[in-house]
Design an enzyme around this catalytic site. Sequence first.
Site, PDB file in Angstrom:
ATOM      1  N   LEU A  12      -4.591 -10.874  -5.597  1.00 51.52           N
ATOM      2  CA  LEU A  12      -5.215 -11.543  -7.024  1.00 51.52           C
ATOM      3  C   LEU A  12      -5.190 -12.564  -7.600  1.00 51.52           C
ATOM      4  CD1 LEU A  12      -6.545  -7.908  -7.721  1.00 51.52           C
ATOM      5  CD2 LEU A  12      -7.872  -9.390  -6.444  1.00 51.52           C
ATOM      6  N   SER A 140      -5.995  -1.749 -13.343  1.00 53.06           N
ATOM      7  CA  SER A 140      -6.794  -1.355 -11.984  1.00 53.06           C
ATOM      8  C   SER A 140      -7.666   0.371 -11.842  1.00 53.06           C
ATOM      9  CB  SER A 140      -5.659  -0.266 -10.651  1.00 53.06           C
ATOM     10  OG  SER A 140      -6.511   0.194  -9.225  1.00 53.06           O
ATOM     11  N   TYR A 153       2.468   5.067  -9.422  1.00 49.14           N
ATOM     12  CA  TYR A 153       1.307   4.313  -9.546  1.00 49.14           C
ATOM     13  C   TYR A 153       0.089   3.862 -10.571  1.00 49.14           C
ATOM     14  CZ  TYR A 153      -2.126   0.574  -8.054  1.00 49.14           C
ATOM     15  OH  TYR A 153      -2.817  -0.585  -8.344  1.00 49.14           O
ATOM     16  N   LYS A 157      -0.416   2.631 -14.105  1.00 46.23           N
ATOM     17  CA  LYS A 157      -1.381   1.521 -14.757  1.00 46.23           C
ATOM     18  C   LYS A 157      -2.178   2.224 -15.893  1.00 46.23           C
ATOM     19  CE  LYS A 157      -1.326  -1.649 -11.338  1.00 46.23           C
ATOM     20  NZ  LYS A 157      -1.630  -3.141 -11.497  1.00 46.23           N
ATOM     21  N   THR A 188      -7.004  -7.710   0.631  1.00 44.84           N
ATOM     22  CA  THR A 188      -5.900  -8.708   0.136  1.00 44.84           C
ATOM     23  C   THR A 188      -5.015  -8.493   1.336  1.00 44.84           C
ATOM     24  OG1 THR A 188      -4.707  -7.480  -1.421  1.00 44.84           O
ATOM     25  CG2 THR A 188      -6.174  -8.168  -2.517  1.00 44.84           C
TER      26      THR A 188
END
Length: 235
Positions: A12, A140, A153, A157, A188
Site C-alpha cells: 500500500l 485494518s 496483529y 491494529k 500485495t
Amino acid sequence: MNIVITGASKGLGKAISEKFAADKQGHSFFLCARNAETLKAFATELQARFPRTTVNFYACDMGVKAEAEAFANWVLGFNKPVDILVNNAGQFVPGSISNEPEGVLEQMIQVNLYSAYYLTRVLLPHMIQARQGHIFNMCSIASLKAYDNGGAYSISKYALAGFSRNLREELKPHQVKVTAVYPGAAYTDSWSGSGVDPQRLMDAGDIAEMVYATAHLSPRACVEDIILRPQLGDL
C-alpha cells in the site's frame, strides 16, 4: 506538497507513493522502509518515471524508537512543512492468543503502533505550528472486527485505531487533519503465493485512490474513516 510515507517500498505504501507522484504538481517525497536495497530501487524508479517529483529516501526499522526518531529528524532537516504523513509501516504475523510464539504481541505493537506514535510525536509540533497537514494512519479491517487467527496483529491494529481517534480529537483546533484507513484484503506481496485468486481481492491502487482523494478536499472537510472491503466481503 511534502509527503512522508513509511513502509513505502511495497504494498500500500508503494501504491500511495505512485498515486501522488503521478499527478502534475511535482511533490517532494520522504520515503522509508526497512530493506535499503528495495527502497533505493523503488525510489530511483519513482524519480525516473515522474521527473517532476523529488524523491528522498531513508532506510530504517520504524519499530525501533531510535531509528523512527532519526527518520523523523532527517525529514525535519529539510526545513519543509509536512503536508501529508502516511503511517503505513506494519507487519502481519498470523496466530491465536493461546498459541502464538512468545514475543509476537510485543513485535506487533512495536511495528504496527509504536512506529506511528514515535514518528508522529516528532513531526507533530511542527505541523501544529504550521497549522496544516494531514495524517493518514493505515489501520485494518482487523481494527474493527476480531477474526480467527488474528491474535496479536488484530490487537495492535485495534490500538492503532485508538491512537488515530485520539489524535483526531487532539488536533481539531490546530487545523491538522487525521484519517484512519481500514482496508480489507488488497493484493500485495503478502498475498503472493497464498493461492487466493487476485480477482477476489482489491487492488492496492484502490486504497491509494481513496487516500489521494481524501487529501484533496477543502481545508474545511476531514474524512475521519475510510473503510474498504473486497466486493464479495472479507476473506
